[in-house]
Scaffold this active site. Structure first.
Site, PDB file in Angstrom:
ATOM      1  N   ASP A   1       0.856  -1.184   0.000  1.00 23.63           N
ATOM      2  CA  ASP A   1       0.000   0.000   0.000  1.00 23.63           C
ATOM      3  C   ASP A   1       0.894   1.236   0.000  1.00 23.63           C
ATOM      4  O   ASP A   1       1.960   1.237   0.630  1.00 23.63           O
ATOM      5  CB  ASP A   1      -0.914   0.027   1.221  1.00 23.63           C
ATOM      6  CG  ASP A   1      -1.983  -1.062   1.168  1.00 23.63           C
ATOM      7  OD1 ASP A   1      -2.340  -1.483   0.050  1.00 23.63           O
ATOM      8  OD2 ASP A   1      -2.457  -1.486   2.242  1.00 23.63           O
TER       9      ASP A   1
ATOM     10  N   ASP B   1      -7.134  -1.599  -4.550  1.00 24.92           N
ATOM     11  CA  ASP B   1      -8.215  -1.202  -3.647  1.00 24.92           C
ATOM     12  C   ASP B   1      -9.135  -0.181  -4.308  1.00 24.92           C
ATOM     13  O   ASP B   1     -10.365  -0.223  -4.130  1.00 24.92           O
ATOM     14  CB  ASP B   1      -7.639  -0.612  -2.355  1.00 24.92           C
ATOM     15  CG  ASP B   1      -6.850  -1.634  -1.558  1.00 24.92           C
ATOM     16  OD1 ASP B   1      -7.118  -2.840  -1.708  1.00 24.92           O
ATOM     17  OD2 ASP B   1      -5.953  -1.223  -0.803  1.00 24.92           O
TER      18      ASP B   1
END
Length: 213
Positions: free
Chosen positions: A116, A134
């Site tokens: 991330d 995401d």
């Protein structure tokens, strides 16, 4: 429009390519480095690894979260195969969900964690760090909820007469006056009966007037 497997796979492949390329860039550029401020403190790029699900939720839990990605991919194919005709927004929503699920699944299978690197913040409030996969899943689910709750014209039942099916767009389909049709049919029967009676009477008169041998 008719469902298109090439469209589903192409959009999904683009999502996976963007996700994986940005993750590789983040690993090489951001790991052990200071965050990059894209829009002040509002949008920053910073490196982290997530062992949980999307947006860092349930990180550190000893659970095979890759199962959720597999379930999401299977659900997409089931929905896709059950509908021979799908409007393009519906196909796009499925493709985005599939691409995002595969993107994070690749990370989980390779390292057990997901990279991330996108951080949004407003004042002291920070949104959980996320990645391109995401984003694809979130947008796909939102689009899915928006377009799948409304019946598409392509799947609506076909009703009405043949005249309604061929009516020109923008015009109202012709209506049928059943009383007038019944009156016309009865009038036609009366005319046929009258004609038959006239013919019979004519034949009878012809027979009466014919000289006897």
């Amino acid at each position: 429009m008719k469902r298109s497997l090439p469209l589903l796979l192409a959009v999904s492949a683009v999502c996976v390519a963007l996700d994986q390329s940005t993750k590789h860039w983040a690993t090489a550029r951001l790991a052990y480095s200071e965050p990059i401020h894209v829009v002040g403190d509002l949008v920053r790029l910073t490196y982290t690894r997530n062992s949980g699900i999307a947006f860092g939720l349930f990180a550190g839990r000893a659970f095979p979260f890759y199962i959720f990605s597999i379930i999401a991919a299977i659900a997409v194919f089931v929905l896709f195969l059950r509908h021979p005709r799908l409007a393009w927004p519906r196909q796009l929503s499925l493709a985005l969900i599939l691409g995002g699920a595969i993107g994070n699944l690749i990370d989980r299978i390779a390292t057990g964690e997901v990279v991330d690197f996108i951080l949004l913040a407003w004042g002291r409030h920070e949104f959980p760090i996320f990645n391109v996969a995401d984003m694809c899943v979130t947008i796909g689910v939102a689009l899915f909820a928006l377009v799948w709750t409304h019946e598409s014209d392509e799947t609506a039942p076909v009703s009405g007469s043949l005249a309604a099916a061929v009516v020109t767009p923008g015009e109202s389909p012709p209506t049928l006056n059943w009383e007038s049709a019944a009156d016309d049919a009865n009038a036609g029967d009366d005319r046929d009966a009258a004609g038959s009676g006239t013919a019979s009477g004519s034949l009878a008169r012809d027979g009466a007037d014919r000289p006897q041998p």
